[in-house]
Design a protein around this motif. Sequence first.
Motif, PDB file in Angstrom:
ATOM      1  N   GLU A 281      99.711  84.225  40.068  1.00 39.28           N
ATOM      2  CA  GLU A 281     100.918  83.994  40.852  1.00 39.28           C
ATOM      3  C   GLU A 281     100.658  83.099  42.064  1.00 39.28           C
TER       4      GLU A 281
ATOM      5  N   ARG B 129     105.762  92.709  28.726  1.00 43.59           N
ATOM      6  CA  ARG B 129     105.808  91.465  27.965  1.00 43.59           C
ATOM      7  C   ARG B 129     105.008  90.382  28.688  1.00 43.59           C
ATOM      8  N   GLN B 130     104.088  89.767  27.979  1.00 40.95           N
ATOM      9  CA  GLN B 130     103.223  88.757  28.566  1.00 40.95           C
ATOM     10  C   GLN B 130     103.932  87.405  28.609  1.00 40.95           C
ATOM     11  N   ARG B 131     103.872  86.766  29.766  1.00 41.98           N
ATOM     12  CA  ARG B 131     104.453  85.438  29.897  1.00 41.98           C
ATOM     13  C   ARG B 131     103.559  84.417  29.193  1.00 41.98           C
ATOM     14  N   GLN B 132     104.192  83.504  28.494  1.00 43.17           N
ATOM     15  CA  GLN B 132     103.417  82.499  27.769  1.00 43.17           C
ATOM     16  C   GLN B 132     102.747  81.530  28.740  1.00 43.17           C
TER      17      GLN B 132
ATOM     18  N   ARG C 262     101.778  80.905  32.718  1.00 45.19           N
ATOM     19  CA  ARG C 262     101.611  81.622  33.975  1.00 45.19           C
ATOM     20  C   ARG C 262     101.567  80.642  35.148  1.00 45.19           C
TER      21      ARG C 262
END
Length: 404
Positions: A254, A296-299, A301
């Motif tokens: 992030e 749910r994993q972000r494609q 980042r």
Amino acid sequence: MHPVVKPALRRGWRDLNTVQFGMTPAHALTLGPMDTATGSFLELLNGTRGLPLLREEGRRMDLPEGHVDQLVEGLARSGLLDDARGGGPGAAALRDRKEVLDRLRPDLASLSVVTSEPGDAMRLLAARRTLRVQVRGAGRVGAVLAALLSGAGVGEVDVCDGGQVEPWDLAPGGLPADTVGERRAEAARRVVRRAAPDRPPRRTPGGAGGEGEPGWSLVVLAPRDDVAVHAPAPATAEPFLSSGTPHLYAGVVEATGMVGPLVLPGETGCAGCLDRTRADRDPTWPRMVAQWRSGRQRQVRPCDLALATTVAGLAAAHALAFLDGRLPSSAGARWECSLPGLQWHARPVWPHPECSCGAAEKGSGEQASEDGASHETMAEQRSSTEVRRRAHAARPAGTWRAHV
């Protein structure tokens, strides 16, 4: 010995009798008073002459008897002198590989600035060629980091990762555009080979730690998963803790870059210590981590190119410092830098008493020992510890163990 005043440090005369070596406050040093004849003699300390010939040159310049030896010894004590033929057999072999050494000359010059003993810089550069590092993760951080280590002369750099290269994995110095769709690990290893000054030494088949093959000198964990960067799973590091393998964490989460901790098994705080300390401070920490990992994993980042490259460079610098036998500031600490402020600050990773890594137990034992020790004994203990750490670079890969 063939003395040479370190050419990496720029020289300037502050006045007629005082010479300054180096420009930056971290490494600059002034010497004086120095007469004109001695100042002229400094030009002869360029690595082309041994001590006998230098003594003859000193007599021709009417320098007092013994003055040359005193000057050479004084410069050596000050850390300003190198040995053009020093460093041992490994250094001699590297000098014979002119095309390889030419690639590494900037790294050699940098090492000469931060080492004190004549020949140390060349010895350390040659020792890098015997070391083995594994980078786990081949995204924007991991691939660049692996290429940097390889280009800096580390003999073998392996990269592990799964899946295929995606467009958002690409980075200058890392995975190039023509690797999209290829297997990540293979593409990253090819980048590492291209960055290397020469081919790595041939190893006995069998895998890392297999029969006839040493273990890793260091493992760098640079996951593409931002949750794994922010909250590294303790289970991931269990094999390194049990085998005594030093490991370093690095990544971006992030828009925040993180380097560290460098974990010395049994000595400094590990991922388990970090996790337990966070849980002590915030009772909801385990619940939050479970949600982050199961969600749910972000494609794609948030890992912008400039910050990822900065993290890769800093992590590589910390890794090289450790491989060269020094203890970087990431040992037992995590350095963080967030956009847009870009101010680095360190967060300590203290050994946790409930962690099975044993670092807290060792730390308490050392504290109890120091409480009853004299200042002289404490200084001797720290000096001995530093000597053992410096000796790491000269050992075969995989022989590092936490000392007791």
